[in-house]
Motif scaffolding. Structure first.
Motif, PDB file in Angstrom:
ATOM      1  N   GLU A 181       0.826  -1.211   0.000  1.00 21.10           N
ATOM      2  CA  GLU A 181       0.000   0.000   0.000  1.00 21.10           C
ATOM      3  C   GLU A 181       0.860   1.260   0.000  1.00 21.10           C
ATOM      4  OE1 GLU A 181      -3.961  -1.592   2.375  1.00 21.10           O
ATOM      5  OE2 GLU A 181      -2.196  -0.968   3.525  1.00 21.10           O
ATOM      6  N   LYS A 215       3.912   1.513  -1.235  1.00 26.67           N
ATOM      7  CA  LYS A 215       4.500   1.619  -2.570  1.00 26.67           C
ATOM      8  C   LYS A 215       3.494   2.187  -3.567  1.00 26.67           C
ATOM      9  CE  LYS A 215       6.817  -0.968  -6.180  1.00 26.67           C
ATOM     10  NZ  LYS A 215       7.262  -2.248  -6.680  1.00 26.67           N
ATOM     11  N   ALA A 216       2.241   1.710  -3.509  1.00 27.27           N
ATOM     12  CA  ALA A 216       1.199   2.192  -4.416  1.00 27.27           C
ATOM     13  C   ALA A 216       0.912   3.672  -4.177  1.00 27.27           C
ATOM     14  CB  ALA A 216      -0.068   1.362  -4.262  1.00 27.27           C
ATOM     15  N   ARG A 217       0.858   4.079  -2.907  1.00 29.66           N
ATOM     16  CA  ARG A 217       0.612   5.487  -2.580  1.00 29.66           C
ATOM     17  C   ARG A 217       1.751   6.357  -3.086  1.00 29.66           C
ATOM     18  NH1 ARG A 217       2.490   8.233   1.544  1.00 29.66           N
ATOM     19  NH2 ARG A 217       2.857   6.405   2.845  1.00 29.66           N
ATOM     20  N   LYS A 218       2.992   5.923  -2.883  1.00 29.08           N
ATOM     21  CA  LYS A 218       4.155   6.688  -3.338  1.00 29.08           C
ATOM     22  C   LYS A 218       4.154   6.833  -4.860  1.00 29.08           C
ATOM     23  CE  LYS A 218       6.781   7.646   0.216  1.00 29.08           C
ATOM     24  NZ  LYS A 218       7.061   9.032   0.535  1.00 29.08           N
ATOM     25  N   GLU A 219       3.806   5.776  -5.570  1.00 28.28           N
ATOM     26  CA  GLU A 219       3.740   5.838  -7.028  1.00 28.28           C
ATOM     27  C   GLU A 219       2.659   6.816  -7.481  1.00 28.28           C
ATOM     28  OE1 GLU A 219       3.299   1.854  -8.521  1.00 28.28           O
ATOM     29  OE2 GLU A 219       5.327   1.301  -7.919  1.00 28.28           O
ATOM     30  N   ARG A 220       1.518   6.801  -6.800  1.00 25.57           N
ATOM     31  CA  ARG A 220       0.431   7.728  -7.117  1.00 25.57           C
ATOM     32  C   ARG A 220       0.882   9.179  -6.891  1.00 25.57           C
ATOM     33  NH1 ARG A 220      -2.789   4.744  -4.419  1.00 25.57           N
ATOM     34  NH2 ARG A 220      -2.776   5.987  -2.543  1.00 25.57           N
ATOM     35  N   GLU A 221       1.545   9.416  -5.743  1.00 25.62           N
ATOM     36  CA  GLU A 221       2.034  10.759  -5.439  1.00 25.62           C
ATOM     37  C   GLU A 221       3.041  11.226  -6.490  1.00 25.62           C
ATOM     38  OE1 GLU A 221       3.687  10.399  -1.523  1.00 25.62           O
ATOM     39  OE2 GLU A 221       1.741  10.566  -0.533  1.00 25.62           O
ATOM     40  N   ARG A 222       3.953  10.333  -6.889  1.00 25.63           N
ATOM     41  CA  ARG A 222       4.956  10.678  -7.896  1.00 25.63           C
ATOM     42  C   ARG A 222       4.290  10.998  -9.230  1.00 25.63           C
ATOM     43  NH1 ARG A 222       7.715   6.042  -8.689  1.00 25.63           N
ATOM     44  NH2 ARG A 222       6.370   5.656 -10.453  1.00 25.63           N
ATOM     45  N   ASP A 223       3.333  10.165  -9.631  1.00 23.84           N
ATOM     46  CA  ASP A 223       2.633  10.399 -10.897  1.00 23.84           C
ATOM     47  C   ASP A 223       1.915  11.747 -10.887  1.00 23.84           C
ATOM     48  OD1 ASP A 223       3.558   7.951 -11.773  1.00 23.84           O
ATOM     49  OD2 ASP A 223       1.634   6.918 -11.466  1.00 23.84           O
ATOM     50  N   GLU A 224       1.253  12.069  -9.783  1.00 21.85           N
ATOM     51  CA  GLU A 224       0.553  13.351  -9.669  1.00 21.85           C
ATOM     52  C   GLU A 224       1.537  14.521  -9.711  1.00 21.85           C
ATOM     53  OE1 GLU A 224      -1.676  13.034  -6.037  1.00 21.85           O
ATOM     54  OE2 GLU A 224      -3.072  11.562  -6.886  1.00 21.85           O
ATOM     55  N   THR A 277       8.244  15.194  -3.202  1.00 17.50           N
ATOM     56  CA  THR A 277       7.108  15.492  -2.341  1.00 17.50           C
ATOM     57  C   THR A 277       7.609  16.296  -1.144  1.00 17.50           C
ATOM     58  OG1 THR A 277       7.368  13.507  -0.990  1.00 17.50           O
ATOM     59  CG2 THR A 277       5.946  13.321  -2.963  1.00 17.50           C
TER      60      THR A 277
END
Length: 97
Positions: free
Chosen positions: A7, A9-18, A67
């Motif tokens: 979870e 890792k998924a959150r970090k990837e989402r933050e990076r993409d945004e 971030t």
């Protein structure tokens, strides 16, 4: 309940993409005081949500984005000396400790 590693890792990837989806074409770039326009320098720009973009003045098209948490960790580490360069020996190799 604490986040699992997956979870996080998924959150970090989402933050990076945004963060990388942000249009930063109109940001104001800052550099250390006393540097001249023609000198190589690191430039930063403040982004929404406390995020920061960083680039080299010699390669302004390559921009790294951090971030708020990543930037805070970097700044605190730099203040603590985590990134201090080791003095070099005469032959260019790192000095022994």
């Amino acid at each position: 309940m604490a986040e699992t590693a997956q979870e996080i890792k998924a959150r970090k990837e989402r933050e990076r993409d945004e963060l990388y989806a942000l249009d930063i074409s109109d940001v104001e770039w800052h550099s250390a005081p006393g540097t001249e326009e023609h000198e190589e320098r690191v430039e930063i720009a403040y982004l929404p949500g406390g995020a920061v973009a960083m680039r080299s003045s010699l390669d302004p098209d390559t921009v790294l984005r951090y971030t708020e948490a990543e930037w805070r960790a970097f700044v605190l580490g730099a203040r603590d000396g985590e990134f201090d360069l080791e003095p070099a020996r005469q032959d260019g190799a790192p000095a022994a400790e």
